[in-house]
Motif scaffolding. Structure first.
Motif, PDB file in Angstrom:
ATOM      1  N   VAL A   1       0.863  -1.182   0.000  1.00 58.74           N
ATOM      2  CA  VAL A   1       0.000   0.000   0.000  1.00 58.74           C
ATOM      3  C   VAL A   1       0.899   1.231   0.000  1.00 58.74           C
ATOM      4  O   VAL A   1       2.027   1.180   0.500  1.00 58.74           O
ATOM      5  CB  VAL A   1      -0.955   0.050   1.218  1.00 58.74           C
ATOM      6  N   PRO A   2       0.411   2.336  -0.533  1.00 59.38           N
ATOM      7  CA  PRO A   2       1.166   3.581  -0.431  1.00 59.38           C
ATOM      8  C   PRO A   2       1.240   4.051   1.020  1.00 59.38           C
ATOM      9  O   PRO A   2       0.329   3.793   1.810  1.00 59.38           O
ATOM     10  CB  PRO A   2       0.354   4.582  -1.268  1.00 59.38           C
ATOM     11  N   ASP A   3       2.296   4.745   1.345  1.00 55.52           N
ATOM     12  CA  ASP A   3       2.477   5.220   2.713  1.00 55.52           C
ATOM     13  C   ASP A   3       1.331   6.124   3.171  1.00 55.52           C
ATOM     14  O   ASP A   3       0.892   6.039   4.322  1.00 55.52           O
ATOM     15  CB  ASP A   3       3.828   5.920   2.881  1.00 55.52           C
ATOM     16  N   LEU A   4       0.791   6.923   2.278  1.00 54.69           N
ATOM     17  CA  LEU A   4      -0.316   7.806   2.649  1.00 54.69           C
ATOM     18  C   LEU A   4      -1.567   7.000   2.989  1.00 54.69           C
ATOM     19  O   LEU A   4      -2.261   7.310   3.966  1.00 54.69           O
ATOM     20  CB  LEU A   4      -0.619   8.795   1.519  1.00 54.69           C
ATOM     21  N   LEU A   5      -1.858   5.979   2.229  1.00 57.97           N
ATOM     22  CA  LEU A   5      -3.005   5.117   2.530  1.00 57.97           C
ATOM     23  C   LEU A   5      -2.804   4.467   3.892  1.00 57.97           C
ATOM     24  O   LEU A   5      -3.715   4.432   4.708  1.00 57.97           O
ATOM     25  CB  LEU A   5      -3.176   4.054   1.442  1.00 57.97           C
ATOM     26  N   TYR A   6      -1.593   3.980   4.130  1.00 54.69           N
ATOM     27  CA  TYR A   6      -1.294   3.361   5.424  1.00 54.69           C
ATOM     28  C   TYR A   6      -1.537   4.356   6.562  1.00 54.69           C
ATOM     29  O   TYR A   6      -2.218   4.041   7.539  1.00 54.69           O
ATOM     30  CB  TYR A   6       0.141   2.847   5.462  1.00 54.69           C
ATOM     31  N   ALA A   7      -0.997   5.560   6.413  1.00 56.73           N
ATOM     32  CA  ALA A   7      -1.111   6.566   7.472  1.00 56.73           C
ATOM     33  C   ALA A   7      -2.565   6.957   7.732  1.00 56.73           C
ATOM     34  O   ALA A   7      -2.973   7.114   8.889  1.00 56.73           O
ATOM     35  CB  ALA A   7      -0.289   7.803   7.113  1.00 56.73           C
ATOM     36  N   ARG A   8      -3.351   7.080   6.676  1.00 59.39           N
ATOM     37  CA  ARG A   8      -4.741   7.533   6.830  1.00 59.39           C
ATOM     38  C   ARG A   8      -5.714   6.428   7.212  1.00 59.39           C
ATOM     39  O   ARG A   8      -6.709   6.693   7.882  1.00 59.39           O
ATOM     40  CB  ARG A   8      -5.226   8.177   5.529  1.00 59.39           C
ATOM     41  N   GLU A   9      -5.470   5.222   6.754  1.00 54.18           N
ATOM     42  CA  GLU A   9      -6.466   4.159   6.901  1.00 54.18           C
ATOM     43  C   GLU A   9      -6.052   3.001   7.812  1.00 54.18           C
ATOM     44  O   GLU A   9      -6.913   2.309   8.345  1.00 54.18           O
ATOM     45  CB  GLU A   9      -6.813   3.575   5.522  1.00 54.18           C
TER      46      GLU A   9
END
Length: 164
Positions: free
Chosen positions: A32-40
């Motif tokens: 997963v992209p790091d942003l998806l990980y951080a947000r979700e």
């Protein structure tokens, strides 16, 4: 080992079906992209998934520029989903998505792509999960009010899972 990069919707669907952890039994790496990980995913669930093998990928500057362009051109896509798209496109990885707009974009850009029903098929075909669990999970997912899976495809799989 092939790498599959997931958008948000696939992970949500797998969690609703209670087979999210089971995907790591498949002969693929998941990212997963790091942003998806951080947000979700950040927190206990994210830690558990990373411990199971989930890769958290940082976009290169070129990928970030592409994701930004895609988002500007497709305002209906979430930023994390455009990040997943940019990674899949740039690195030649397969995209996992249930988002209709993202699927259309992947087809237009000729990016290999699959959805949650394909993952159910993979789990079944490799005997990675008992058919009863797959049936129960898919039934739960299909009954959810936000489920947008094609009814005829879901019913076909439910019948298959019930046979065994």
């Amino acid at each position: 080992m092939p790498i599959l990069v997931s958008d948000t919707s696939v992970l949500i669907d797998l969690e609703r079906a209670q087979v999210l952890e089971d995907m790591f039994r498949l002969p693929f790496e998941f990212a997963v992209p790091d942003l998806l990980y951080a947000r979700e995913l950040a927190g206990d669930l994210g830690d558990q998934l990373v411990g199971s093998g989930l890769r958290v990928e940082v976009l290169t500057p070129v990928e970030l520029t592409r994701a930004t362009t895609v988002h500007r051109q497709n305002a209906r896509l979430s930023v994390p989903d455009t990040f997943a798209f940019a990674i899949a496109e740039s690195r030649g990885w397969t995209l996992l998505t249930g988002d209709g707009t993202l699927r259309e974009l992947a087809i237009a850009e000729q990016i290999d792509m699959h959805g949650v029903l394909w993952l159910f098929d993979q789990l079944a075909d490799g005997n990675h999960v008992a058919f009863e669990r797959l049936h129960d999970g898919l039934s739960t997912l299909f009954a959810h009010p936000r489920c947008r899976l094609p009814a005829h495809e879901v019913r076909r799989r439910l019948a298959r899972f019930a046979e065994r």
